[in-house]
Design a protein around this motif. Sequence first.
Motif, PDB file in Angstrom:
ATOM      1  N   TRP A 362     -13.421 -41.301  38.664  1.00 31.48           N
ATOM      2  CA  TRP A 362     -14.074 -41.431  39.961  1.00 31.48           C
ATOM      3  C   TRP A 362     -13.758 -40.221  40.834  1.00 31.48           C
ATOM      4  O   TRP A 362     -12.631 -39.719  40.816  1.00 31.48           O
ATOM      5  CB  TRP A 362     -13.621 -42.701  40.668  1.00 31.48           C
ATOM      6  N   ALA A 363     -14.746 -39.791  41.585  1.00 30.35           N
ATOM      7  CA  ALA A 363     -14.568 -38.619  42.463  1.00 30.35           C
ATOM      8  C   ALA A 363     -13.927 -39.054  43.768  1.00 30.35           C
ATOM      9  O   ALA A 363     -14.562 -39.141  44.821  1.00 30.35           O
ATOM     10  CB  ALA A 363     -15.904 -37.936  42.709  1.00 30.35           C
ATOM     11  N   ASP A 364     -12.632 -39.380  43.680  1.00 30.63           N
ATOM     12  CA  ASP A 364     -11.801 -39.666  44.847  1.00 30.63           C
ATOM     13  C   ASP A 364     -11.035 -38.387  45.152  1.00 30.63           C
ATOM     14  O   ASP A 364     -10.032 -38.070  44.485  1.00 30.63           O
ATOM     15  CB  ASP A 364     -10.834 -40.807  44.559  1.00 30.63           C
ATOM     16  N   LEU A 365     -11.496 -37.636  46.125  1.00 28.95           N
ATOM     17  CA  LEU A 365     -11.006 -36.278  46.367  1.00 28.95           C
ATOM     18  C   LEU A 365     -10.753 -36.057  47.845  1.00 28.95           C
ATOM     19  O   LEU A 365     -11.484 -36.566  48.699  1.00 28.95           O
ATOM     20  CB  LEU A 365     -12.025 -35.245  45.876  1.00 28.95           C
ATOM     21  N   ILE A 366      -9.723 -35.262  48.143  1.00 32.94           N
ATOM     22  CA  ILE A 366      -9.481 -34.860  49.525  1.00 32.94           C
ATOM     23  C   ILE A 366      -9.282 -33.350  49.571  1.00 32.94           C
ATOM     24  O   ILE A 366      -8.802 -32.732  48.617  1.00 32.94           O
ATOM     25  CB  ILE A 366      -8.266 -35.577  50.150  1.00 32.94           C
ATOM     26  N   VAL A 403     -18.767 -38.810  50.790  1.00 33.85           N
ATOM     27  CA  VAL A 403     -17.927 -38.273  51.856  1.00 33.85           C
ATOM     28  C   VAL A 403     -17.867 -39.305  52.979  1.00 33.85           C
ATOM     29  O   VAL A 403     -18.893 -39.682  53.553  1.00 33.85           O
ATOM     30  CB  VAL A 403     -18.477 -36.937  52.382  1.00 33.85           C
ATOM     31  N   ILE A 404     -16.651 -39.780  53.289  1.00 37.07           N
ATOM     32  CA  ILE A 404     -16.489 -40.813  54.312  1.00 37.07           C
ATOM     33  C   ILE A 404     -15.805 -40.288  55.569  1.00 37.07           C
ATOM     34  O   ILE A 404     -15.726 -41.005  56.576  1.00 37.07           O
ATOM     35  CB  ILE A 404     -15.731 -42.034  53.750  1.00 37.07           C
ATOM     36  N   TYR A 405     -15.315 -39.054  55.502  1.00 40.41           N
ATOM     37  CA  TYR A 405     -14.649 -38.433  56.660  1.00 40.41           C
ATOM     38  C   TYR A 405     -14.742 -36.928  56.494  1.00 40.41           C
ATOM     39  O   TYR A 405     -14.509 -36.410  55.394  1.00 40.41           O
ATOM     40  CB  TYR A 405     -13.179 -38.859  56.706  1.00 40.41           C
TER      41      TYR A 405
END
Length: 433
Positions: A362-366, A403-405
């Motif tokens: 999953w593309a969980d990225l910061i 993108v959530i933020y």
Amino acid sequence: MSILFQNVTAVLMDAGRTVLPNAFVAVEDGKIASVGAKKPAGTFARVIDGKGGILMPGLVNAHTHVPMTAMRGYGDGHELHDWLNNFIFPVEAKWDDRAIRACTDLGLMEMIASGTTCLCDMYMHTLTVAQAVADAGVSANLGLGAVFFGETFSPDVCSDCAKTQELYSAWHGFDSGRILVDGSIHAEYTSQPGLWEWVADFAKAHGLGVNVHISETRHEHEECKARHGGLTPIRVMEKYGVLDVRCTAAHCVWTEPQDWAIMAQKGVTAVHNPVSNLKLGSGVAPIPDMRKAGVNIALGTDGVSSNNTTDMFEDMKLAAILQNGVRCDPLALTAWDAVEMATLGGARALGRDTGAILPGLWADLILLDGQALNLLPCHDAANNIAYAAHGANVTLNMCRGKVIYENGTFLTIDAEKTRREVLDYAVPMLFGA
């Protein structure tokens, strides 16, 4: 939506602990499509220029009580059981769904802005918490934190059993597994064997994990042994089948070598909460010893009421330097170890395909600001992440390719409405202000 990150230093968190400068990371259909030093072929709906910043896996906060943002700073300076019984529990008795939603949104905003993409939450009013998580766009493993103080247990007289079943039916598997429901036991000292067996059986029957507070204080640990013929909380939970499923054990400060062997054998994760444990005077968890014994370690902030923030970078730094100081060994826990606890360790704990920048996950990225003063220069990306970065350095948070933020703007939560609800409704209702 296809998205391409470019001009980033990518910290992959693969087996070789690769750091890829000037990297290109492509995202397609919510997952990582490719990672490399060359721009991939094709067109993208959006290209994000990282401006030399660090791209890393989103942080996994493996032990939280999100709505407790309402109690930030309330009852500070008290031992755990005094703090719980005389400050926290009386306030929690006043909760309603409206206040829970406002304070959950506040907690999720703080987590999102500081880089958390996945969390494990144990609390109450969990249907409301689940809806807030769903709307916010993050991933979560949710549990109720079941308690039972009666002498004779029956699921018919324990309301937390019905609530657990309701939560599971309503939310487990939501949005391709973005929300998962786990069985949850608050602790040995707030329940009894009948409940432990029920939660364990429910989890086994539905393929769930279980989360539980374990050996947070010396008092808790020793009182458990006195009640159960010398058995520690881990051994008690083993006896009643709780460890026969994927299990996250929060705190583990006073666990013993026999516990670590059981945890390693059973695949139990210890969730380290260094800020909370130090603030409450609970002690220092023996993390290097547990790692050496083969126990998976994850990182958590605990509730804001006992940490005061949900900034995982703060816990990451303290997790590393605390062990080094206590053991007079600068290699007791390295920067890489701390970053792994906050990413891969948490992903393993929660049964998630995340925690690394690898194709198929999953593309969980910061993205961390490459021009932030506290991140210049960057001789070593892992050292900068663990020792220099803080949550305010996060400029972008992506969960499952969305993108959530970005650059201080929340894209899934109404920030102003949340602030008004917390200050104008939740706080006066809970504290009589």
